[in-house]
Enzyme design. Structure first.
Site, mmCIF file in Angstrom:
data_model
loop_
_atom_site.group_PDB
_atom_site.id
_atom_site.type_symbol
_atom_site.label_atom_id
_atom_site.label_comp_id
_atom_site.label_asym_id
_atom_site.label_seq_id
_atom_site.Cartn_x
_atom_site.Cartn_y
_atom_site.Cartn_z
ATOM 1 N N ASP A 150 23.776 37.981 -43.931
ATOM 2 C CA ASP A 150 23.857 36.752 -43.574
ATOM 3 C C ASP A 150 25.101 36.074 -43.218
ATOM 4 O OD1 ASP A 150 20.911 36.338 -44.158
ATOM 5 O OD2 ASP A 150 21.419 36.977 -46.315
ATOM 6 N N GLU A 162 35.068 22.195 -22.564
ATOM 7 C CA GLU A 162 36.237 21.940 -21.340
ATOM 8 C C GLU A 162 36.438 22.950 -20.317
ATOM 9 O OE1 GLU A 162 39.167 19.681 -22.917
ATOM 10 O OE2 GLU A 162 38.544 19.482 -25.179
ATOM 11 N N ASP A 221 28.073 42.925 -44.370
ATOM 12 C CA ASP A 221 27.132 41.895 -44.866
ATOM 13 C C ASP A 221 26.148 41.409 -43.753
ATOM 14 O OD1 ASP A 221 26.686 39.360 -46.496
ATOM 15 O OD2 ASP A 221 27.502 38.358 -44.869
HETATM 16 MG MG MG Z 1 39.284 17.066 -20.506
#
Ligand code: MG
Ligand code: ADP
Length: 343
Positions: free
Chosen positions: A23, A316, A21
């Site tokens: 998009d 993080e 596919d």
């Molecule tokens: Mg943290």
């Protein structure tokens, strides 16, 4: 190596060609649709909410416009809105970027002589103009089937069956790669193997009819389907083009990471939304610089917070160093050089 052989993933099924596919699977079309909608909302005095992006995924521009008109209570009809939107969107086709891992996958399969087709609900002309902005892409595909070349688009299997026919293959030896539910339905109805790469985060559980669900194209393992494996992994890590992100360390979600021995020096996603949308959620590694302290090895997760329906991804980084104190507020600069695994 024996260890590696015994860890090899079981073969799911042998295929000999791949139907993709466009998009949302190879191209980040929704990114551009979002940008265009964002601009229009500003014009109407409204502010775009990042969560909206999830509501327009997999929709045609008309459906996306309708959703936005309704959601924001815009003082215009959806046709009117779309008529306004259309030319702006088409002028932006050249700015649609490949999704992470898309170019790598196409280059890999084509380098190994695996026949590939594109099958999209978009009209043929629109497919061709979208791929024309990406060097070499047109030559990767032995066949292209647009929504205007069949009587019914996805979720009807017709588009995929036509692609198989043009590739001269049996449907059962085709692997479909799709981001949307209608696409997955169409692929299965065509009797093909289907790998789903959902564009909407945390929606993987809805894709139960797919043969496999992966987080991004970086996680595709072609060898599971009898296709040549990627050779760019090095000892379980995938080197990537370096990318950079920096900012002051902020308070995270207080999930007690420190107690578990993996404190993460969170960066604010504010101002980094386009960079973050370019990189799939997952675990990465690289280097972290703290201006007054030094440079350290770093492992980082980019993710969707599991507890809140937050509009932005979280950043993080865990620095591989024992610090005697916290460093909230300090400027942290990261260079990311490789990918490890999904979240
Ligand atoms: Mg943290
Ligand atoms: P928060 O939810 O506020 O991010 P954490 O438990 O994740 O709380 O702790 C993160 C904080 O711990 C960082 O902002 C940083 O000041 C400090 N820290 C200490 N050692 C490290 C380390 N090795 N890597 C990352 N952060 C560390």
């Amino acid at each position: 190596m024996i260890a590696e052989t015994s860890m090899a993933k079981p073969l799911k099924k042998l295929v000999s060609c791949v139907i993709l596919d466009l998009d949302g699977t190879l191209l980040n079309t929704d990114g551009v649709v979002s940008e265009v909608l964002k601009g229009f909302l500003t014009k109407y005095g409204k502010q775009w909410d990042g969560r909206e992006a999830q509501r327009i995924v997999g929709k045609t521009p008309l459906e996306a416009a309708a959703a936005v008109v309704e959601e924001y209570g815009l003082p215009c009809g959806k046709e009117e809105f779309l008529a306004e939107l259309h030319p702006v969107f088409y002028a932006q086709l050249c700015n649609i970027k490949p999704l992470p891992g898309a170019s790598r996958l196409l280059k890999h399969l084509s380098g190994h002589g695996v026949p590939m087709a594109l099958a999209s609900n978009s009209p043929r002309g629109s497919i061709e103009s979208k791929i024309s902005y990406h060097q070499g892409w047109k030559d990767y595909f032995s066949a292209i089937v647009g929504g205007d070349e069949v009587t019914a688009g996805k979720p009807s299997p017709e588009i995929f069956l036509e692609a198989a026919k043009r590739l001269n293959r049996e449907p059962s030896s085709c692997l479909v790669i799709e981001d949307s539910m209608p696409g997955v339905t169409a692929g299965k109805a065509a009797g093909m193997e289907v790998v789903a790469v959902p564009s909407v985060p945390k929606q993987a559980h809805l894709y139960t009819s797919a043969d496999e669900v992966i987080n991004s194209l970086l996680d595709l393992q072609p060898e599971k389907w009898g296709l040549p494996p990627f050779q760019d992994w090095i000892e379980g890590t995938l080197p990537t083009e370096p990318w950079y992100i920096s900012g002051p360390v902020i308070k995270g979600f207080g999930r007690g990471s420190k107690v578990l021995g993996i404190p993460t020096a969170n960066l604010s996603p504010k101002g980094h939304s386009s960079l973050l949308s370019e990189h799939p959620s997952g675990v990465y590694f690289g280097w972290a610089g703290l201006s007054t302290r030094g440079v350290y090895k770093m492992v980082m997760s980019i993710g969707w917070n599991p507890y809140f329906n937050n509009a932005e991804k979280t950043i993080e980084p865990w620095l591989l160093h024992e610090f005697t104190e916290d460093f909230y507020g300090e400027e942290l600069r990261l260079v990311i050089v490789g990918y490890l695994r999904p979240e």
